[in-house]
Design a protein around this motif. Sequence first.
Motif, PDB file in Angstrom:
ATOM      1  N   LYS A   6       0.836  -1.197   0.000  1.00 18.32           N
ATOM      2  CA  LYS A   6       0.000   0.000   0.000  1.00 18.32           C
ATOM      3  C   LYS A   6       0.873   1.250   0.000  1.00 18.32           C
ATOM      4  N   PRO A   8       2.106   4.907   0.536  1.00 19.47           N
ATOM      5  CA  PRO A   8       1.756   5.922   1.547  1.00 19.47           C
ATOM      6  C   PRO A   8       0.804   6.969   0.998  1.00 19.47           C
ATOM      7  N   ALA A   9      -0.109   7.412   1.855  1.00 21.04           N
ATOM      8  CA  ALA A   9      -1.179   8.312   1.417  1.00 21.04           C
ATOM      9  C   ALA A   9      -0.648   9.630   0.871  1.00 21.04           C
ATOM     10  N   GLY A  10       0.518  10.067   1.347  1.00 21.68           N
ATOM     11  CA  GLY A  10       1.040  11.354   0.923  1.00 21.68           C
ATOM     12  C   GLY A  10       1.877  11.320  -0.340  1.00 21.68           C
ATOM     13  N   GLN A  14       2.690   8.327  -8.335  1.00 20.74           N
ATOM     14  CA  GLN A  14       2.021   7.042  -8.149  1.00 20.74           C
ATOM     15  C   GLN A  14       2.762   5.944  -8.915  1.00 20.74           C
ATOM     16  N   GLU A  96       1.767   0.392   7.394  1.00 17.00           N
ATOM     17  CA  GLU A  96       0.507   1.099   7.595  1.00 17.00           C
ATOM     18  C   GLU A  96       0.587   2.069   8.776  1.00 17.00           C
TER      19      GLU A  96
END
Length: 383
Positions: A6, A8-10, A14, A96
């Motif tokens: 996954k 990282p959200a930041g 991509q 996570e």
Amino acid sequence: MADYSKIPAGAKLQPKPFKCHVDEEKLKHMLDLLKLSPIGPAVWENTGKDQGETKMSRPDRKHGMHHLNSFPQFMISIQDSEGRDYDVHFMALFSEKPDAIPIGFYHGWPGSFMEFLELFTLLKKKYSPKDLPYHVIAPSLIGYGYSSGPARDLDLHLDRTTEIMHKLMLGLGFTSYLAQGGDVGSMVSKTMATKYDECKGMHLNMFASPPPQDEAKAKDIDEFEAQCLQRGQEFRDKGMAYALEHGTRTGTIGLVLSSSPLAMLAWIGEKFLEWTDEDPPLDTILASVSLYWLTDTFPRCIYPYRRLFERPQLPYINKPCGYSYFPKELVPTPRSWAAATANIVSYSRHTGGGHFAAMEKPAELLADVEEWIPKAWKGESKL
């Protein structure tokens, strides 16, 4: 199944999921060449075990390659400061945890990201994605493996490769990170720690530093370090021919080794046998050489050698640094010498292990890195 993939959200860029693969036509061509390649005659220099510096023995033709896709792999496009685009391959274990610490592991020559397979395996056994304290990134350096090679109209140098590795970490959304490496990867890590504020520290298992100018400090070594230095001197006296060839006849050796997988096996296999404390499994050597052949890594990867003998003087590194000392390292720099050039906050000396520390002693190296990480992240000063 635990999912370490996954992003990282930041993340600002991509990366695309990637599967390590073998082009079947390329593989068939390699195997055909192996069948057709004559092996030189048996002579004293290549048949016994007491030939001293004559080294490589006669190979057989068995072929093997590790299955790599049990670890998350990615491909990402990164642009350098001149607007050139590079495809960068990397293997990763993403956490996570919102406070996970990013660390890049950088390989050398004739290694690859595969050097870190066992270390990644240990991390997967020790931590789940939910409690992994780190984001662990192992890229293929520019010119290696599945990453882009140097442009034909560009004199690629290590600073540019380091810039791209730095932008990879920022592109993944990390505002700060740590760096670890050996061989060429140690130079990448040193350059990152020197040039970029976002790199908060480095950990090396090859700490190439000259003796301090102060004679008393230069002699501040113990008997064990003195013995290791003697082995290092033997390497400089008798083991540097390959580096001179890489650095001064880069095009020639690249064309020669690209003409025969058997020649490449002899050239690279010798290093895995000579530079390790204990001989690695044959499959490990064959997998590494196969990756080089099947991805055309040689001659794309040997550009760092063209500046190897310039030896630029880097400034003292104030950031928190770690050092794992393995006795059969080709450049066994004493602790006091390393401390004269960098802020050593973590140091471990081992009784075994050689140049390919992550491959040879993954548990020991990982323990050292984990001991260093909190000190580096907190910005601690000297031991």
